[in-house]
Design a protein around this motif. Structure first.
Motif, mmCIF file in Angstrom:
data_model
loop_
_atom_site.group_PDB
_atom_site.id
_atom_site.type_symbol
_atom_site.label_atom_id
_atom_site.label_comp_id
_atom_site.label_asym_id
_atom_site.label_seq_id
_atom_site.Cartn_x
_atom_site.Cartn_y
_atom_site.Cartn_z
ATOM 1 N N PRO A 139 0.809 -1.222 0.000
ATOM 2 C CA PRO A 139 0.000 0.000 0.000
ATOM 3 C C PRO A 139 0.843 1.273 0.000
ATOM 4 O O PRO A 139 0.450 2.282 -0.602
ATOM 5 C CB PRO A 139 -0.836 -0.113 1.279
ATOM 6 C CG PRO A 139 -0.126 -1.121 2.123
ATOM 7 C CD PRO A 139 0.538 -2.058 1.185
ATOM 8 N N LEU A 140 2.017 1.250 0.665
ATOM 9 C CA LEU A 140 2.885 2.430 0.661
ATOM 10 C C LEU A 140 3.377 2.729 -0.754
ATOM 11 O O LEU A 140 3.362 3.881 -1.198
ATOM 12 C CB LEU A 140 4.062 2.208 1.601
ATOM 13 C CG LEU A 140 5.107 3.339 1.663
ATOM 14 C CD1 LEU A 140 4.450 4.637 2.129
ATOM 15 C CD2 LEU A 140 6.265 2.949 2.573
ATOM 16 N N TYR A 142 1.954 1.797 -3.560
ATOM 17 C CA TYR A 142 0.803 2.203 -4.360
ATOM 18 C C TYR A 142 0.503 3.684 -4.145
ATOM 19 O O TYR A 142 0.309 4.443 -5.104
ATOM 20 C CB TYR A 142 -0.413 1.345 -3.994
ATOM 21 C CG TYR A 142 -1.697 1.760 -4.678
ATOM 22 C CD1 TYR A 142 -1.957 1.358 -5.982
ATOM 23 C CD2 TYR A 142 -2.625 2.565 -4.023
ATOM 24 C CE1 TYR A 142 -3.132 1.749 -6.621
ATOM 25 C CE2 TYR A 142 -3.796 2.952 -4.653
ATOM 26 C CZ TYR A 142 -4.045 2.537 -5.948
ATOM 27 O OH TYR A 142 -5.202 2.929 -6.579
ATOM 28 N N TRP A 143 0.495 4.121 -2.889
ATOM 29 C CA TRP A 143 0.161 5.514 -2.573
ATOM 30 C C TRP A 143 1.238 6.465 -3.106
ATOM 31 O O TRP A 143 0.931 7.483 -3.743
ATOM 32 C CB TRP A 143 0.016 5.669 -1.054
ATOM 33 C CG TRP A 143 -0.296 7.066 -0.628
ATOM 34 C CD1 TRP A 143 -1.504 7.708 -0.668
ATOM 35 C CD2 TRP A 143 0.642 8.014 -0.097
ATOM 36 N NE1 TRP A 143 -1.388 8.993 -0.202
ATOM 37 C CE2 TRP A 143 -0.073 9.215 0.162
ATOM 38 C CE3 TRP A 143 2.003 7.969 0.195
ATOM 39 C CZ2 TRP A 143 0.521 10.341 0.692
ATOM 40 C CZ3 TRP A 143 2.607 9.100 0.718
ATOM 41 C CH2 TRP A 143 1.876 10.266 0.959
ATOM 42 N N VAL A 144 2.502 6.117 -2.882
ATOM 43 C CA VAL A 144 3.599 6.969 -3.339
ATOM 44 C C VAL A 144 3.634 7.016 -4.865
ATOM 45 O O VAL A 144 3.851 8.079 -5.471
ATOM 46 C CB VAL A 144 4.941 6.465 -2.785
ATOM 47 C CG1 VAL A 144 6.107 7.214 -3.427
ATOM 48 C CG2 VAL A 144 4.995 6.632 -1.272
ATOM 49 N N ARG A 146 1.218 6.731 -7.001
ATOM 50 C CA ARG A 146 0.157 7.621 -7.497
ATOM 51 C C ARG A 146 0.558 9.080 -7.317
ATOM 52 O O ARG A 146 0.295 9.925 -8.182
ATOM 53 C CB ARG A 146 -1.153 7.331 -6.779
ATOM 54 C CG ARG A 146 -1.791 6.007 -7.167
ATOM 55 C CD ARG A 146 -3.227 5.886 -6.676
ATOM 56 N NE ARG A 146 -4.111 6.861 -7.314
ATOM 57 C CZ ARG A 146 -5.427 6.900 -7.132
ATOM 58 N NH1 ARG A 146 -6.016 6.011 -6.311
ATOM 59 N NH2 ARG A 146 -6.172 7.798 -7.749
ATOM 60 N N LYS A 147 1.207 9.385 -6.189
ATOM 61 C CA LYS A 147 1.652 10.757 -5.957
ATOM 62 C C LYS A 147 2.693 11.184 -6.995
ATOM 63 O O LYS A 147 2.722 12.333 -7.439
ATOM 64 C CB LYS A 147 2.237 10.897 -4.551
ATOM 65 C CG LYS A 147 1.220 10.777 -3.430
ATOM 66 C CD LYS A 147 0.186 11.893 -3.505
ATOM 67 C CE LYS A 147 -0.829 11.774 -2.364
ATOM 68 N NZ LYS A 147 -1.870 12.847 -2.473
ATOM 69 N N CYS A 259 0.113 -0.658 -8.901
ATOM 70 C CA CYS A 259 0.540 -1.567 -7.835
ATOM 71 C C CYS A 259 2.015 -1.924 -7.926
ATOM 72 O O CYS A 259 2.642 -1.774 -8.972
ATOM 73 C CB CYS A 259 -0.307 -2.838 -7.848
ATOM 74 S SG CYS A 259 0.112 -3.973 -9.177
ATOM 75 N N ASP A 266 -4.827 -2.010 -6.879
ATOM 76 C CA ASP A 266 -5.442 -1.232 -7.956
ATOM 77 C C ASP A 266 -6.949 -1.435 -7.954
ATOM 78 O O ASP A 266 -7.709 -0.496 -8.214
ATOM 79 C CB ASP A 266 -4.863 -1.651 -9.308
ATOM 80 C CG ASP A 266 -3.507 -1.018 -9.581
ATOM 81 O OD1 ASP A 266 -3.400 0.214 -9.432
ATOM 82 O OD2 ASP A 266 -2.568 -1.748 -9.922
ATOM 83 N N GLY A 269 -8.252 0.590 -5.092
ATOM 84 C CA GLY A 269 -8.107 2.021 -5.344
ATOM 85 C C GLY A 269 -8.809 2.492 -6.592
ATOM 86 O O GLY A 269 -8.677 3.664 -6.965
#
Length: 629
Positions: A139-140, A142-144, A146-147, A259, A266, A269
């Motif tokens: 998840p980290l 995935y989040w990063v 996207r950023k 991902c 994915d 999200g």
């Protein structure tokens, strides 16, 4: 000035960046000579870092090699383009992250001394690391990730990674310093977390890091290796493990499939590409892009064992530079020789590179025979059989033109390809030896004011054509040959008014006042001695003659530079510079582009030399010799 942490601190070091491993090597050597006796269970942590860095680099190299084994992967390639020189240069320092993470790991070992004395094995650590990976790292990331697809971060950082048109294992490591610092945290969290809980082990570190790299390379390899039937039988697996096709969708549609390894995130999200579950079926079944039929095939051969490693599926970076013998290749010679034996036993031609020119696909196939074999009388039949099989295969799949490299069209071997055309009169593929353009390149290197030349290999296909062409330009040609009959046959081919310009000589001494030598037969340094000071040696002999004379100049083998619009070319042809091919290769390209319906085999048609030369220039091919008019 770039964005903060976008550049690597050792960007300007070149190959000296590997000296950053020096302190690790020094500590290992010191402990070996002055420390305690090392055992399997008590290896220096510096040695572990060196071994781990080497294994990680090897994983990327092996995946890169597999991606370029076109003879195995061509039906399952996702992007059908070739990796060009621009991408190779951009990804040249793909291994920067290995240095970074080794340095970070060394700091972690000093901050947490217990990491230097971990046990070999701890099953609980593997379970904890898996939980931390799924619960934190995935998840980290995935989040990063996207950023990093936001406007500022993408433009200043992540765009570098997406600038590679053909994803490969080396693309996985091609990113900015900031991205790899974050990746270091992501990859280190499960390891450090399990270790802080008391469940760390050496096997955990090795296993997790190597599997992590393996999966990263798998996603970027551009070859679908996961069978689609697996997901049809076990649908839940599509949320657990990504595929190369799945990850490719992220490179083609940057707002989807973020991902790390698990498409589950994915799906959660709402960034799952709609094609994710359909796309893998096509390349993995071999029915997608398929084996695209080339318009043109250049049938090359190996020169020697060392040069056989100058292919993209050995070292992509090495193949992208003109071939020279390098010391780092020497340890691989025994293995290479065994591979060659296996290839000879298989008796198949291999696709080793391809490029696009004017929208047409051009292949290079290789006959797995080394140069010395072509001069063994008992090997003639086997070599001709392989060449014949390649021609018939090209004819079967619909290739328009197949061009034969130097020794594959040897006169004593098959009469410059005439043997195959006579044996198979109904061939649709055009067989081309390309020697007409080779002759044109050599002739256009000779200054217009030259009145006399000395020609060795004078009765060969090229020698004959060069002599007949020059004599019609009123250039005196000293033809070195001991065969009076062969000389007279060539002389009679010339118009009567030009026959006197052809002169038979039998010794090198006859050229001691001639400053233009055209070498078509290998000459020794002693034979070169007869050339006067200031002589220029033009040559069409394989291998090239040794540049023995310091007071003379030596031309390269006849070659031409491909047009600027060539796409996907990422390897050098033997000793040629980037984008340069042997003239016989270029001759086949011109034959294909012109769509000429005839075979070019046997003797060279002297009347077509200027025609072929003008056609080559018309299509954007350019000579490379500094002696060209």
């Amino acid at each position: 000035m770039g964005a903060p942490l976008s550049a690597w601190p050792w960007d300007n070091f070149g190959t000296y960046k590997y000296l950053l491993y020096g302190p690790f090597v020094g500590k290992v050597l010191y402990e070996w000579f002055y420390g305690e006796e090392q055992s399997y269970y008590n290896l220096s942590w510096c040695l572990h870092l060196l071994i781990l860095s080497g294994l990680r680099g090897l994983i990327h190299v092996l995946w890169g090699s597999y991606s370029h084994m076109f003879f195995l992967t061509r039906n399952r390639r996702i992007v059908q383009k070739g990796v060009d020189f621009k991408q190779i240069d951009k990804e040249w320092d793909w291994d920067n992250f290995l240095i970074l993470q080794a340095l970070v790991a060394s700091m972690a070992c000093y901050m947490f001394p217990f990491l230097q004395h971990l046990p070999l094995w701890n099953v609980k650590g593997l379970i904890v690391a898996l939980i931390l990976h799924v619960g934190v790292s995935e998840p980290l990331y995935y989040w990063v990730h996207r950023k990093f697809h936001g406007d500022y971060l993408f433009t200043h950082y992540h765009s570098l990674h997406h600038s590679s048109p053909v994803p490969e294992s080396f693309t996985a490591g091609n990113a900015t310093l900031l991205e790899h610092l974050i990746m270091t945290v992501i990859i280190g969290t499960p390891i450090l977390g399990a270790s802080l809980m008391g469940y760390g082990s050496a096997s955990l570190i090795y296993g997790y890091v190597l599997i992590f790299d393996f999966l990263r390379c798998l996603g970027h390899c551009n070859v679908e290796v996961v069978p689609h039937q697996l997901f049809e039988k076990l649908p839940f697996l599509r949320y657990v493990i990504y595929t190369p096709t799945y990850h490719h969708l992220h490179h083609s549609d940057k707002d989807t499939n973020f991902c790390l390894f698990m498409p589950l995130f994915d799906a959660l999200g709402n960034t799952l590409n709609k094609k994710s579950w359909q796309s893998p079926k096509l390349p993995s079944s071999g029915s997608g892009n398929g084996d695209t039929v080339p318009h043109f095939v250049f049938l090359a051969h190996m020169v020697d064992v060392s040069s056989s490693m100058h292919v993209q599926f050995v070292f992509r970076s090495f193949a992208s530079l003109p071939y020279t013998t390098r010391f780092f290749l020497l340890p691989g010679l025994p293995v290479t020789f065994l591979v060659l034996l296996a290839m000879w036993a298989w008796s198949k031609t291999f696709l080793v590179s391809f490029y696009y020119l004017r929208g047409r696909l051009h292949h290079t196939w290789v006959v797995p025979r080394c140069g010395f074999q072509y001069f063994l009388p008992f090997a003639t039949e086997g070599i001709n059989n392989q060449i014949e099989q390649a021609i018939l295969r090209a004819d079967k799949i619909g290739v328009k033109v197949i061009s034969l490299a130097a020794l594959n069209k040897n006169e004593s071997l098959n009469g410059g390809g005439k043997l195959f055309v006579d044996k198979h009169p109904n061939l649709r593929v055009r067989v081309v030896h390309g020697n007409t353009l080779t002759a044109a390149v050599i002739l256009n290197e000779i200054p217009q004011d030259v009145k006399e030349v000395f020609l060795t290999g004078a009765t060969s296909k090229l020698g004959r054509a060069i002599a007949l062409y020059l004599c019609q330009k009123k250039v005196k040609v000293l033809m070195l040959t001991l065969s009076t009959d062969r000389f007279q046959r060539i002389q009679k081919e010339a118009p009567p008014e030009y026959q006197s310009y052809l002169v038979q000589v039998t010794k090198y001494q006859a050229a001691q006042n001639c400053k233009t030598w055209i070498v078509g037969k290998w000459i020794t340094p002693r034979e070169q001695y007869w050339a006067p000071r200031g002589t220029h040696f033009h040559q069409f002999v394989v291998p090239p003659i040794l540049p023995f004379r310091k007071d003379c100049t030596y031309g390269d083998l006849a070659a031409m530079r491909l047009p600027e619009d060539v796409e996907g070319l990422g390897c050098c042809e033997y000793t040629m510079d980037r984008g340069v091919v042997h003239a016989c290769h270029a001759g086949g390209v011109v034959h294909s582009l012109e769509g000429w319906p005839h075979h070019e085999v046997g003797a060279i048609d002297v009347n077509r030399i200027d025609l072929v030369w003008e056609a080559a220039l018309k299509h954007g091919l350019r000579p490379v010799s500094s002696f060209t008019q």
